[in-house]
Each structure stands twice: as structure tokens, then as C-alpha cells.
Enzyme design. Sequence first.
Site, short mmCIF file in Angstrom:
data_model
loop_
_atom_site.label_atom_id
_atom_site.label_comp_id
_atom_site.label_asym_id
_atom_site.label_seq_id
_atom_site.Cartn_x
_atom_site.Cartn_y
_atom_site.Cartn_z
CE LYS A 78 -14.70 -7.23 4.17
NZ LYS A 78 -13.36 -6.53 3.53
CG HIS A 131 -1.89 -0.96 1.44
ND1 HIS A 131 -2.07 -1.83 2.67
CD2 HIS A 131 -2.67 -1.41 0.41
CE1 HIS A 131 -3.19 -2.47 2.28
NE2 HIS A 131 -3.39 -2.42 1.07
CB SER A 164 -4.74 -6.47 4.35
OG SER A 164 -3.91 -5.33 3.84
NE ARG A 192 -2.46 -7.41 -4.54
CZ ARG A 192 -3.43 -8.02 -3.61
NH1 ARG A 192 -2.76 -7.97 -2.41
NH2 ARG A 192 -4.47 -8.08 -3.83
O1 PNS Z 1 -8.91 -2.78 0.06
P1 PNS Z 1 -10.24 -3.22 -0.63
O2 PNS Z 1 -10.83 -4.04 0.42
O3 PNS Z 1 -9.83 -4.13 -1.68
O4 PNS Z 1 -11.11 -2.03 -1.07
C1 PNS Z 1 -12.41 -2.23 -1.66
C2 PNS Z 1 -12.96 -0.83 -1.52
C3 PNS Z 1 -13.27 -0.05 -0.08
C4 PNS Z 1 -12.42 -0.01 -2.52
C5 PNS Z 1 -14.54 -1.09 -1.85
O5 PNS Z 1 -15.19 -2.04 -1.25
C6 PNS Z 1 -15.54 0.03 -2.01
O6 PNS Z 1 -15.24 0.97 -2.65
N1 PNS Z 1 -16.51 0.14 -1.04
C7 PNS Z 1 -17.35 1.03 -0.84
C8 PNS Z 1 -18.73 0.65 -1.32
C9 PNS Z 1 -19.04 0.89 -2.91
O7 PNS Z 1 -18.70 2.15 -3.30
N2 PNS Z 1 -19.06 -0.18 -3.53
C10 PNS Z 1 -19.37 -0.20 -4.97
C11 PNS Z 1 -18.07 -0.32 -5.68
S1 PNS Z 1 -18.17 -0.92 -7.40
#
Ligand code: PNS
Length: 166
Positions: free
Chosen positions: A43, A19, A130, A92
Site C-alpha cells: 500500500k 484507536h 483512518s 465500531r
Molecule cells: O487497521 P487494519 O488495516 O484494519 O488492520 C488489518 C490487519 C493489519 C490487522 C490485517 O491486515 C492483518 O492482520 N494483516 C497481516 C497479514 C495476515 O495475517 N493476514 C491474515 C489475516 S486473517
Amino acid sequence: MNTVRAIYPGTFDPLTNGHLDLIARGSKIFDHLIVAILNNSEKEPLFPVKERVEMLTEATREFSNISVSTFDGLLVEFARQQQAQALLRGIRAISDYEYEFQMALMNRRLAPQLETVFMMPAEKYSYVSSRLIREVFRLGGSVEGLVPPSVVERLQKQAAQRPGGD
Ligand code: PNS
């Protein structure tokens, strides 16, 4: 002059050197980068959001154009509130691609003016996630060199506080 504000969203549970590598790359191409931690109460996280904000704030102190924030609900809505023009995501390996592609296209449908920019972290972090950090640490393996030293300390502190911990 046009300035570009971008958002680097994620769970960051915990923050990894992968990150941080992406944050450093993003800070070079965007005028301002907001690292945005999803406040996901569904979660069961390893670290509460407050502690993740602290970890990220400590680790990004050297960058003058980075700020750390949290968000709830839709990412595109947070981006609109922050007047951001771009989202930054790391890729990645090919295995990341499908999920990232779906998210980017859904976000584009919801907010067509918001661009998703993908960047690759350094190869040495290409296998770091993570989830694996949590698992390896929980099972007693070393995660040194894969997360910032302050995160190692926090992991150790947390393990010691857990029932049955040292
Ligand atoms: O680190 P991660 O868990 O891969 O991050 C995922 C994240 C936080 C970017 C994604 O879950 C997100 O944007 N959640 C917010 C809700 C949202 O907007 N959902 C629609 C996305 S298409």
C-alpha cells in the site's frame, strides 16, 4: 500467576482517538498490550511506518503496560513470536463485523490457541476511521478532536511539504 499478553494489530495510518480509546481499554484488561503496526509495503501509506511508530509511542507514553512494534507477514506468526495469547480488535459498527469475523476465524484456523477479543470504542468515535481522517484532512476539513494533537501537527507538516502545499 498467569499473565495475558495481547496484540492490537493495525495499519494506524494515521493513529486516531478511536484507536487510543481502544488501547486505553485494552491496557486495563490485559497485563501487556503490544500495539503492532503492519509493515505493508504494497500500500502507499500517508505516513511511513517509522513515523507511525513515533506517533504511537508518543501517544501511549502514559501507559506502563503498552509497547509499540511492527510486523511483517502473518499476524498469527508475530503473535507466536511475542508469546501473545490474544488479539485485540475494535468493532465500531455492524459494517465492521463481517470483515472482523472472517479475519478472526481465519486467524483461529491458523492458530487455534490464540483468542480474538473484540472491544467497542466510545460512541463518540464510532464513525472515526483512518481512511476518513485522511480524506477529510486532504480536502481541507478539520480533524481536531478526532486524532491526537501530535497527529494533527504531523498532518499539517506533511501537507506543507507536499508540492503545492503551504
Ligand atoms: O487497521 P487494519 O488495516 O484494519 O488492520 C488489518 C490487519 C493489519 C490487522 C490485517 O491486515 C492483518 O492482520 N494483516 C497481516 C497479514 C495476515 O495475517 N493476514 C491474515 C489475516 S486473517
